[in-house]
Design an enzyme around this catalytic site. Structure first.
Site, PDB file in Angstrom:
ATOM      1  N   GLU A 298       0.824  -1.211   0.000  1.00 12.83           N
ATOM      2  CA  GLU A 298       0.000   0.000   0.000  1.00 12.83           C
ATOM      3  C   GLU A 298       0.857   1.260   0.000  1.00 12.83           C
ATOM      4  O   GLU A 298       0.458   2.299  -0.526  1.00 12.83           O
ATOM      5  CB  GLU A 298      -0.903  -0.001   1.241  1.00 12.83           C
ATOM      6  CG  GLU A 298      -2.379   0.181   0.900  1.00 12.83           C
ATOM      7  CD  GLU A 298      -3.285   0.047   2.112  1.00 12.83           C
ATOM      8  OE1 GLU A 298      -3.986  -0.970   2.164  1.00 12.83           O
ATOM      9  OE2 GLU A 298      -3.302   0.924   2.981  1.00 12.83           O
ATOM     10  N   HIS A 327       8.095 -26.620   0.497  1.00 16.64           N
ATOM     11  CA  HIS A 327       7.371 -27.654  -0.236  1.00 16.64           C
ATOM     12  C   HIS A 327       6.274 -27.045  -1.098  1.00 16.64           C
ATOM     13  O   HIS A 327       5.315 -27.709  -1.459  1.00 16.64           O
ATOM     14  CB  HIS A 327       6.821 -28.681   0.757  1.00 16.64           C
ATOM     15  CG  HIS A 327       7.914 -29.262   1.601  1.00 16.64           C
ATOM     16  ND1 HIS A 327       8.683 -30.332   1.182  1.00 16.64           N
ATOM     17  CD2 HIS A 327       8.431 -28.860   2.793  1.00 16.64           C
ATOM     18  CE1 HIS A 327       9.599 -30.588   2.112  1.00 16.64           C
ATOM     19  NE2 HIS A 327       9.476 -29.706   3.087  1.00 16.64           N
ATOM     20  N   LYS A 441     -13.107   1.911  -1.627  1.00 15.00           N
ATOM     21  CA  LYS A 441     -14.007   2.225  -0.511  1.00 15.00           C
ATOM     22  C   LYS A 441     -15.173   3.087  -1.011  1.00 15.00           C
ATOM     23  O   LYS A 441     -16.332   2.836  -0.685  1.00 15.00           O
ATOM     24  CB  LYS A 441     -13.259   3.021   0.567  1.00 15.00           C
ATOM     25  CG  LYS A 441     -12.381   2.200   1.483  1.00 15.00           C
ATOM     26  CD  LYS A 441     -11.869   3.098   2.628  1.00 15.00           C
ATOM     27  CE  LYS A 441     -11.006   2.325   3.598  1.00 15.00           C
ATOM     28  NZ  LYS A 441     -10.544   3.122   4.737  1.00 15.00           N
TER      29      LYS A 441
HETATM   30  O1  PA5 Z   1      -3.324   1.673   5.799  1.00 20.70           O
HETATM   31  C1  PA5 Z   1      -4.423   2.170   5.576  1.00 20.70           C
HETATM   32  O2  PA5 Z   1      -4.620   3.375   5.667  1.00 20.70           O
HETATM   33  C2  PA5 Z   1      -5.623   1.297   5.227  1.00 20.70           C
HETATM   34  O3  PA5 Z   1      -5.279  -0.008   4.957  1.00 20.70           O
HETATM   35  C3  PA5 Z   1      -6.613   1.324   6.374  1.00 20.70           C
HETATM   36  O4  PA5 Z   1      -6.000   0.860   7.547  1.00 20.70           O
HETATM   37  C4  PA5 Z   1      -7.855   0.479   6.085  1.00 20.70           C
HETATM   38  O5  PA5 Z   1      -8.412   0.832   4.858  1.00 20.70           O
HETATM   39  C5  PA5 Z   1      -8.879   0.664   7.197  1.00 20.70           C
HETATM   40  O6  PA5 Z   1      -9.187   2.023   7.324  1.00 20.70           O
HETATM   41  P1  PA5 Z   1      -9.868   2.588   8.620  1.00 20.70           P
HETATM   42  O7  PA5 Z   1      -8.917   2.436   9.754  1.00 20.70           O
HETATM   43  O8  PA5 Z   1     -10.143   4.002   8.305  1.00 20.70           O
HETATM   44  O9  PA5 Z   1     -11.121   1.804   8.846  1.00 20.70           O
END
Ligand code: PA5
Length: 472
Positions: A298, A327, A441
Site C-alpha cells: 500500500e 514444499h 471504498k
Molecule cells: O493503511 C491504511 O490506511 C488502510 O489499509 C486502512 O487501515 C484500512 O483501509 C482501514 O481504514 P480505517 O482504519 O479508516 O477503517
C-alpha cells in the site's frame, strides 16, 4: 520489564544480496555509490519529516506516556472482567494486532484453559464474510465480551457493518449496559465513529492524525489489544525507540540496516525485481509477513511521483513461511524468473525446544534425524534454502532476531516502517497515501447507496456492460 538492548539487537545479513555471493544478479558497492546523493536525500527527508504530516508514527515510541497508562489501566479491567476480546477492524486496523498476537502469545492461545491464558480469548475480525461473523457468534458470548471497534476514518464499510451487527446484539441482550462492552479506537476529530462514541458514551482511544492505518501498530490500534493480551507494550515501544535512536542513524547504509534494505530494494526494482518475498522461519511471525505485505504494497504501489508525473511503481509483496513453503514456493524462487528479492527472518532462540527421539536405528536415512532438536532442523533448513537460492543466483538477505519478545517485535515493526519510508523517498512517491484503496471504498459506498456518492454510482453504472461470451 528490562531488556538487554545489546543482546536483543536486530541484525541484518545482506551478504547474499551482493554480486560477491550471488553473482551477476546481485548488487555492488559501485551501484550504491552511484546513487549516494539520492541515498543522502532519502535519509535526510525521512529525518526532516519525523513527526510531521503523515509521519507521526516515528514519534510514537516517545510521546505516549499518558495514553500508555490509560491503555494499561483499561487492559487490566478487561482482563479481569471479560471472557472474550474481539477487535473489529480491517487493513491497518487489524493486521498489526493479528501479527502481535501470533508473534508473542501461545500459538494455540484460545484453546488453552483460562488459568493458563490469564486473560480473555482473543479474536480479530477483519472481513465481512457472513459465515465468519456467524462462526464468531457461535463461539463467543457477547455479554461476556469486550469489542474494540478500530477505524481511523470512522466510516469503513466493513468495520461499521460489523459494529452495527454487534451493537444490535448487545443492545438486545444488555439494553443500556451495551455501551460498556464497546471501545472505539478512531480519529479524534473526523469521521462518524467518534460522534457515535460520544453519543453512546463509549470508552475511546485516539489514532493520531499523522499516523496512517498501516503505520498504526504502535499507537492504541495495536497497543490496546496487545495490553489486553498481557504483552509488555512498554517493551514494544522500547524496541522501536532503540531502532530509531541507535540502529537507523546516518546516511551510511552499512551502519543503518533499514536504509541498506531500502537501497537494495530500490536498486532491485531498477533491475526488474518487482517482487518482495517475506519469509519468516517461525510460525509466530507468519502474520508479520501479512502485516509487511500491506505496509510494503500500500505504501509503494503508486501511479504518480511526488511531483505529479505519471508512473506505475511498486514491488509486489509475497508472504511465505519457512519451512512450510519449501514444499510449495521455493522451487519457483530457486528456478523461476530473476524478479524477486527474498527476505528471510531468522529467530536464533525459539521459546520451546523439542528433541527428535531415537528409535529408528535400523533405518540410517531416517535415523540421522534422531537426537537432533526441531530447533536444529528448522535452522538447518533455513541455512540450506539460503544456500540453494544463493547458488541459483537469487538475491536474498536475512533479518536475525536473537529471540522473539516484546522488545524485538518493536524493533522489527520500526525497522520495516523505516525501510518503507526510505524506499518511498528513494522512489520519489507519496509513501503515506492510498488513493487506490480509497477508490474501492468510495465505490462500495456508492453501490450501497451512501448519501453523497451518487456521482460515483453513476460512474460505476456507466461502465460498459459485461459481454456474455466472455463469461464461460
Ligand atoms: O493503511 C491504511 O490506511 C488502510 O489499509 C486502512 O487501515 C484500512 O483501509 C482501514 O481504514 P480505517 O482504519 O479508516 O477503517
Amino acid at each position: 520489564m528490562r531488556y538487554n538492548k545489546k543482546e536483543l539487537r536486530l541484525r541484518v545479513d545482506f551478504n547474499n544480496m551482493m554480486t560477491k555471493s550471488v553473482g551477476h544478479d546481485g548488487f555492488t558497492e559501485k551501484q550504491m555509490l552511484a546513487i549516494a546523493d539520492k541515498i543522502d536525500d532519502a535519509y535526510e527527508s525521512v529525518q526532516a519529516g519525523r513527526g510531521k504530516g503523515m509521519m507521526g508514527w516515528t514519534e510514537l515510541p516517545f510521546n505516549q506516556d499518558k495514553v500508555v497508562a490509560d491503555i494499561l489501566e483499561t487492559a487490566r479491567y478487561i482482563r479481569k472482567k471479560f471472557e472474550y476480546f474481539v477487535v473489529l477492524g480491517i487493513g491497518g486496523s487489524a493486521l498489526g494486532p493479528i501479527a502481535a498476537f501470533q508473534a508473542l502469545k501461545h500459538l494455540r492461545f484460545n484453546e488453552l484453559p483460562k488459568r493458563q491464558r490469564k486473560g480473555p480469548k482473543f479474536y480479530v475480525e477483519d472481513n465481512v464474510d457472513p459465515e465468519r461473523m456467524a462462526a464468531l457468534l457461535d463461539v463467543i458470548e457477547p455479554e461476556k465480551t469486550m469489542f474494540n471497534v478500530v477505524t481511523k476514518s470512522g466510516s469503513t464499510s466493513e468495520t461499521m457493518a460489523q459494529y452495527l451487527i454487534i451493537r444490535d446484539i448487545l443492545e438486545k441482550k444488555l439494553g443500556k449496559d451495551a455501551s460498556s462492552h464497546i471501545i472505539a479506537t478512531t480519529s479524534k476529530d473526523s469521521g462518524n465513529l467518534i460522534k457515535i462514541a460520544a453519543k453512546e458514551n463509549y470508552k475511546t482511544f485516539y489514532i493520531p492524525n499523522g499516523v496512517g492505518g498501516r503505520f498504526s501498530e504502535l499507537c492504541p490500534v495495536g497497543l490496546l489489544p496487545a495490553a489486553v493480551l498481557g504483552i509488555d507494550i512498554k517493551g514494544m515501544l522500547g524496541g522501536a525507540r532503540y531502532v530509531i535512536d541507535e540502529l537507523s542513524v546516518g546516511t551510511n547504509p552499512r551502519k543503518n540496516a533499514p536504509l541498506m534494505a531500502a537501497v537494495l530494494h530500490y536498486l532491485g526494482m531498477k533491475k526488474g525485481k518487482n517482487i518482495s518475498v517475506m519469509m519468516p522461519y517461525a510460525d509466530s511471525l507468519k502474520f508479520m509477513a501479512d502485516w509487511y505485505c500491506q505496509l510494503w504494497g500500500e505504501s509503494l504501489g503508486k501511479n504518480r511521483t511526488l511531483d505529479g508525473m505519471p508512473c506505475n511503481k511498486g514491488q509486489t509483496p509475497v508472504k511465505a513461511l519457512g519451512v512450510t513453503d519449501h514444499h510449495s514456493q521455493v522451487q519457483l524462487y530457486a528456478e523461476g524468473p530473476f524478479d524477486k528479492i527474498i527476505t528471510f527472518i531468522a529467530v536464533e532462540k525459539y521459546r520451546s525446544e523439542v528433541t527428535i527421539p531415537n528409535g529408528c536405528e535400523e533405518y540410517p536415512n531416517v535415523n540421522f534425524l534422531c537426537g537432533h532438536t526441531m530447533n536444529e532442523l528448522i535452522q538447518a533448513e533455513r541455512v540450506a534454502t539460503e544456500f540453494a537460492l544463493t547458488k541459483a543466483g537469487k538475491p536474498n538477505y536475512t533479518i536475525i532476531l536473537p529471540e522473539l519478545n516484546a522488545f524485538t517485535l518493536g524493533e522489527l515493526i520500526m525497522y520495516f516502517e523505516l525501510q518503507t519510508a526510505y524506499t518511498g523517498a528513494l522512489m520519489g512517491i507519496d509513501t503515506f497515501n492510498q488513493p487506490g484503496v480509497e477508490e474501492g471504498k468510495n465505490a462500495t459506498y456508492a453501490l450501497l447507496g451512501r448519501p453523497g456518492y451518487e456521482e460515483k454510482k453513476k460512474e460505476i453504472e456507466s461502465a460498459p456492460p459485461k459481454i456474455s461470451r466472455y463469461i464461460v
